[in-house]
Design a protein around this motif. Structure first.
Motif, PDB file in Angstrom:
ATOM      1  N   LYS A 216       0.823  -1.209   0.000  1.00  0.00           N
ATOM      2  CA  LYS A 216       0.000   0.000   0.000  1.00  0.00           C
ATOM      3  C   LYS A 216       0.859   1.263   0.000  1.00  0.00           C
ATOM      4  N   ASN A 217       1.931   1.254   0.808  1.00  0.00           N
ATOM      5  CA  ASN A 217       2.899   2.358   0.824  1.00  0.00           C
ATOM      6  C   ASN A 217       2.227   3.734   0.987  1.00  0.00           C
ATOM      7  N   CYS A 218       1.350   3.849   1.993  1.00  0.00           N
ATOM      8  CA  CYS A 218       0.636   5.105   2.224  1.00  0.00           C
ATOM      9  C   CYS A 218       0.222   5.170   3.697  1.00  0.00           C
ATOM     10  N   PRO A 219      -0.247   6.326   4.171  1.00  0.00           N
ATOM     11  CA  PRO A 219      -0.709   6.417   5.563  1.00  0.00           C
ATOM     12  C   PRO A 219      -1.833   5.405   5.836  1.00  0.00           C
ATOM     13  N   LEU A 220      -1.680   4.674   6.907  1.00  0.00           N
ATOM     14  CA  LEU A 220      -2.625   3.607   7.227  1.00  0.00           C
ATOM     15  C   LEU A 220      -3.009   3.654   8.703  1.00  0.00           C
ATOM     16  N   VAL A 221      -4.070   2.927   9.032  1.00  0.00           N
ATOM     17  CA  VAL A 221      -4.455   2.724  10.422  1.00  0.00           C
ATOM     18  C   VAL A 221      -4.424   1.229  10.702  1.00  0.00           C
TER      19      VAL A 221
ATOM     20  N   TYR B 172       3.797   6.707   8.220  1.00  0.00           N
ATOM     21  CA  TYR B 172       4.760   6.120   7.296  1.00  0.00           C
ATOM     22  C   TYR B 172       4.698   4.589   7.330  1.00  0.00           C
ATOM     23  N   VAL B 173       5.247   3.972   6.280  1.00  0.00           N
ATOM     24  CA  VAL B 173       5.272   2.508   6.175  1.00  0.00           C
ATOM     25  C   VAL B 173       5.975   1.905   7.391  1.00  0.00           C
TER      26      VAL B 173
END
Length: 421
Positions: A136-141, A158-159
């Protein structure tokens, strides 16, 4: 009538306080209760999770109505057991309670019924979860799927942060069994709002909207907590937004549960993010929120016991639920170190100096050698009603300033977003 409230935190103190105002009620018991609740109810030494002991007590004392505060007994099936024994109890059955017990199940439910939420994936395997993060390489929860007392949600910029979060949840088991499964979802942008509603499984009656403050420090910094304060109503929640929430979220949720054959007679809580694309569900709770209950019930103008009885009897559509004008604010005072490790047993002073118009709901307190002491991470919820948010904020913080205990911590910006809006 005799009422039993299950739980021992600030939410339960608020429930006991509101129930005590009903002319229908002769006696209130609370299991296990706390030092503040003991001033209004008879505290019973039974843990909230000991369903069998609670059932035995309710039968023995001929309890007319049981109200369940925390989520764990609901997820364990306390409502089903009480119903089989012919007892009246306010709350959803075990199947429906899994909407809070499993974040993965809740996400699958929302996907099935077209309820707006963040895109997600669920994993039982840590390596697969980490591979997904890298892809995904994006801001995640990153969320522990099971119950983690409001602390199992990690917002990652960040990852590397997300990979570390997966490790903490699934490998290090920082949140215990709650981390057996993990949900990874896109990070939504916007402002949060909590929408609680009474429902008997057919009719939905939303309460005044509220906003919780999850982070431990001012300006939404630091780790997530169970909630450092809340206010109601939330100006963000416009009549137009309300219509969308009812149509796109609450009605499909109740309809979906009915189609699943789940019994739901209680409070449904939708934690929402208001995005540029509209409201999206962050999480479901299957009970009153904490600390949202404190300001919300402070504004309720209808007998809470009447509402609960109407819910149980599936006649919620036959009563009118009224709300007071104005606003209410709750400021949580916590022990130093919370949400990490914290001391217990510190003496609390100044409670007798708080103005009578301010209500101090006890969350983590006990009595030791005749004095009220701290016994939990969140200690007190200082709550006030005012003509508007600014007035309520001023009154609540004036109350906070009267109270002292060793290392007492509280946010100084509860309600600030509402005042700015």
């Amino acid at each position: 009538m005799k009422v039993l409230v299950v739980g021992g935190g600030g939410r339960e103190h608020a429930l006991v306080w509101k129930i005590a105002q009903s002319p229908k009620v002769d006696k209130i018991y609370c299991a296990p209760g706390n030092a503040g609740i003991a001033q209004l109810a008879a505290c019973v030494d039974i843990k909230a999770g000991d369903v069998d002991a609670l059932l035995k007590f309710a039968v023995k004392e001929n309890i007319h109505l049981t109200v369940v505060g925390p989520e764990a007994p609901l997820i364990e099936g306390i409502v089903d057991k009480f119903n089989r024994a012919g007892l009246r109890i306010f709350g959803p059955g075990r199947d429906a309670a899994q909407l809070e017990g499993s974040k993965a199940l809740a996400k699958h439910f929302m996907a099935e019924y077209g309820i707006p939420t963040a895109r997600y994936a669920a994993f039982h395997d840590a390596k697969e979860a980490m591979d997904h993060v890298r892809e995904k390489n994006c801001p995640l929860v990153v969320k522990a799927s099971g119950l983690a007392a409001g602390k199992g949600v990690i917002v990652c910029e960040y990852v590397a942060d997300a990979l570390d979060a997966v490790r903490r949840v699934m490998v290090d088991k920082e949140f215990g069994a709650a981390g057996t499964q993990v949900v990874i979802e896109e990070r939504l942008e916007g402002e949060e709002v909590s929408v609680l509603a009474f429902t008997d499984g057919k009719t939905i009656v939303p309460m005044v909207p509220s906003q919780d403050h999850k982070r431990v420090f001012d300006n939404d910094r630091g780790p997530n907590t169970g909630g450092m304060g809340a206010y109601a109503p939330a100006p963000l929640y416009t009549p137009e937004l309300h219509q969308r929430v009812v149509k796109e979220i609450l009605e499909p949720t109740i309809k979906g549960m009915a189609e699943q054959g789940w019994s739901y007679k209680g409070v449904i809580y939708a934690g929402l993010m208001v995005t540029k694309d509209g409201p999206k569900v962050l999480e479901y709770n299957v009970r009153f929120g904490d600390p949202e209950t404190q300001p919300v019930l402070s504004l309720l103008d209808t007998d809470l016991v009447e509402i609960m009885e109407a819910v149980i009897d599936e006649r919620l559509d036959q009563i009118e639920v009224k709300w007071k004008k104005g606003a209410s604010v709750c400021v949580v005072m916590s022990a130093p170190g919370y949400p990490g490790s914290y001391p217990k047993g510190d003496v609390i002073t100044g409670l007798d100096k708080v103005p009578r118009e301010v209500v101090v709901f006890h969350a983590g307190t006990a009595v030791k050698e005749g004095e009220i002491v701290t016994s939990g991470g969140r200690v007190l919820g200082v709550t006030a009603v005012g003509s508007d948010i600014s007035d309520a904020v001023e009154k609540a913080y004036h109350g906070v300033e009267q109270i002292n205990f060793n290392g007492a911590h509280y946010r100084k910006d509860i309600g600030a977003k509402a005042i700015k809006s």
